[in-house]
Design a protein around this motif. Structure first.
Motif, PDB file in Angstrom:
ATOM      1  N   HIS A 280       0.831  -1.202   0.000  1.00  0.00           N
ATOM      2  CA  HIS A 280       0.000   0.000   0.000  1.00  0.00           C
ATOM      3  C   HIS A 280       0.872   1.262   0.000  1.00  0.00           C
ATOM      4  N   LEU A 284       1.252   4.207  -2.883  1.00  0.00           N
ATOM      5  CA  LEU A 284       1.139   5.634  -2.603  1.00  0.00           C
ATOM      6  C   LEU A 284       2.353   6.396  -3.135  1.00  0.00           C
ATOM      7  N   TYR A 306      -5.635   6.188  -4.677  1.00  0.00           N
ATOM      8  CA  TYR A 306      -4.206   6.282  -4.376  1.00  0.00           C
ATOM      9  C   TYR A 306      -3.666   7.669  -4.734  1.00  0.00           C
TER      10      TYR A 306
END
Length: 642
Positions: A280, A284, A306
């Motif tokens: 994750h 990002l 995102y």
């Protein structure tokens, strides 16, 4: 489930080159070799699990021998012309010897007899050696096909006798497309986000993806819901990742701890969560540049999320977070309390200071440093002005021969003048005229004598007298003393200063003309301390600190040999040897070359001791410390990683 049910991995196993996903470079090469009748006698298929190595071998065997499509791929092994061998369980020399005997038998029908050896890296070294001769020169009717996930374990002598093909990991988008076709064929209702969850968990293996989808159908039925799928596969949802990063952005530790507690209560694995959090954070970071969004393996809606969430953090913050989470994956494996270590890791992310605030702090420090430097420069300027004024006053003091005369005259009362005190406070230097008058023995001292007869220091006069311009001072002197017979005192003073500067330059040039061979080591050692003091104001602090530890050892043919304590000091000196030589030239009047060697001093032995050794010696020297250590069990707290 009925007895005739077959898993999706078996049902949808490809039977032709065109059905195999993401391996076009292999299938195209093999199709062209078949078309041009240029088939090799041995092939090796390498690659990760579940990407189609064994399937490609079966399709090649089917195509070469023109086996009917009705025959299932798994049934090919039942024919006499296609032999599949599991090297994991048939890895001895005897198994290979048996294989060599069977190779001689030609095919009963078809053109080739094909041997498919799966997990060939499991063969023993002796088994490999037994296969070498047959593999290099097999009968014309034999084709060997090896499949392995670890080609580095295969002997180079085997690799040199085969054509090698490396299979690629299948991308998430290709797996999603394949799963969508399977779901449509099976009348399964599933959303695109759920397909991405299955594809990412499969990690590039289509066989694993089909197996996970089979598991999801068994749990959810024909209508697969996203939340149910996450529970079935024990996967942390992307939504929870976004929620946690929102807590990190707002520095809400309470919300973060609550999310962690919910995850652990629901039975999610800590390592699985950290793996998901790492991905994750990586997404990002990639989303900070919209041109690279193709690197994010997610649905279009998730990619937009995102991009929006990435604006909250800087790239430096995301890199630091990635580093923290990556380290935690290794530490938690060996931690006695994984839950607490897991909470500490996530709290670090929440309380981590942002780069923006750190930049503000550094900017403030830079501004403060500039202000201090400016104050230092102003202070130096004032000091130089004071020294200049003091030197001017000293130059204008009367000679030793004149001063006693004026002192005696003052004692006898001949020069008692009520205006003397006011005149002595004038800041400008007096004219040389009174000195000329005083050379006559019976002449009276002029009114300018009290100025030369002043016993107050120059710095006290400057403190009491306000600053005046040079023109005003000249006018006042003219009013008090009249015009000087020796001309303008200012010009006279300037000429004196010019003479002094010329003399100083001449002396410097005289020094500079010295030959390096005329300089001795003793002379260098005498000026070494003052030389280091001059370096302190003209070179960086790092160079100055290293030069403090350097000692001159030998001087020969204009080359000064210096002793350094370590390689770092030697490197610093070597890089600045010309600059250092120039400063030394100002001291001794000759330019010397510098050469440094590393030679530790006896005093450095103490500095090289570890903190533990020093602590032990301290206990021996001080009985009180030793008693405290024995009484309280004190230990030295020292981190070797610092």
């Amino acid at each position: 489930m009925s007895d005739n049910y077959r898993a999706l991995t078996r049902t949808y196993r490809p039977t032709s080159f065109d059905d195999i996903v993401s391996q076009k470079h292999v299938s195209s090469t093999l199709k062209n070799a078949i078309k041009k009748n240029r088939l090799a006698h041995a092939y090796m298929f390498c690659g990760p699990r579940g990407v189609g190595k064994t399937t490609m071998a079966r399709v090649l065997a089917r195509t070469v021998n023109e086996i009917d499509q009705q025959v299932d791929g798994e049934s090919l092994n039942q024919t006499l012309n296609v032999v599949e061998i599991d090297a994991a369980s048939n890895n001895s020399v005897d198994d290979i010897r048996d294989l060599r005997e069977r190779v001689r038998i030609p095919p009963q029908n078809g053109r080739y007899k094909i041997y498919i050896i799966d997990e060939v890296h499991m063969l023993s070294k002796s088994a490999f050696n037994a296969l070498l001769k047959t593999l290099e020169e097999p009968p014309d009717h034999v084709i060997f096909i090896f499949a392995t996930t670890e080609p580095h374990k295969v002997l180079p002598t085997i690799l040199s006798r085969v054509q090698r093909f490396d299979f690629k990991r299948i991308s998430v988008d290709q797996i999603v497309e394949r799963l969508a076709n399977v779901a449509a064929d099976q009348n399964i209702n599933i959303d695109e986000e759920s397909l991405h969850v299955i594809a990412k968990k499969a990690d590039g293996a289509l066989r694993d993806a089909l197996g996970l989808m089979d598991q999801a159908i068994a749990f959810c039925g024909n209508n697969i819901q996203h939340e149910e799928l996450l529970r079935a596969l024990n996967v942390v949802s992307t939504e929870r990742m976004f929620d946690f990063m929102n807590a990190v952005a707002s520095k809400n530790a309470s919300q973060g701890l609550e999310l962690i507690n919910d995850l652990l209560q629901e039975g999610y694995d800590i390592q699985e969560y950290l793996v998901g959090l790492t991905e994750h954070l990586r997404n990002l970071y990639v989303a900070k540049s919209s041109a690279k969004m193709h690197l994010v393996e997610a649905s279009p809606d998730t990619k937009k999320r995102y991009q929006k969430a990435s604006k909250t953090f800087s790239e430096d913050d995301l890199m630091r977070m990635l580093h923290i989470v990556s380290e935690a994956q290794y530490k938690i494996k060996e931690a006695h309390q994984p839950k607490i270590q897991f909470e500490i890791t996530l709290l670090k992310l929440i309380h981590m200071e942002r780069t923006q605030n750190l930049n503000k702090l550094l900017s403030g420090l830079e501004d403060l440093k500039k202000k201090l430097n400016n104050k230092t420069e102003i202070s130096k300027t004032n000091t130089e002005d004071t020294k200049s004024a003091s030197s001017t006053s000293d130059n204008n003091q009367p000679s030793p021969e004149q001063q006693p005369k004026r002192t005696s005259q003052s004692k006898n009362g001949q020069s008692a003048n009520p205006k003397e005190e006011s005149i002595t406070r004038q800041p400008e230097p007096p004219t040389p005229e009174p000195a000329a008058v005083n050379k006559e023995p019976n002449s009276k001292p002029s009114t300018s004598e009290p100025t030369n007869n002043s016993h107050q220091p120059a710095n006290q006069v400057n403190k009491k007298t306000p600053k005046k311009t040079e023109e005003d001072s000249d006018d006042e002197l003219s009013k008090l003393f009249g015009k000087s017979s020796l001309g303008n005192p200012k010009k006279n003073t300037e000429s004196t200063v010019e003479k002094e500067e010329t003399a100083a330059d001449t002396a410097t040039q005289t020094k500079a003309k010295r030959a390096p061979k005329d300089v001795s080591l003793e002379e260098v050692k005498e000026v070494w301390e003052s030389y280091l003091e001059d370096l302190r104001h003209h070179v960086p602090e790092m160079l100055y600190f290293q030069m403090q530890r350097v000692k001159p050892m030998k001087l020969k043919n204009g080359l000064l040999l210096l002793r350094c304590n370590d390689d770092f000091a030697k490197k610093i000196v070597d890089e600045n040897n010309r600059r250092l030589g120039k400063f030394l030239e100002d001291k001794i009047g000759a330019y010397l070359g510098f050469e440094s060697i590393v030679q530790k001093d006896e005093s450095d032995v103490e500095a090289s001791k570890s903190p533990y050794e020093r602590f032990k010696e301290l206990q021996k020297r001080d009985p009180t410390i030793k008693h405290l250590v024995e009484l309280f069990g004190a230990e030295l707290d020292y981190n070797l990683n610092q």
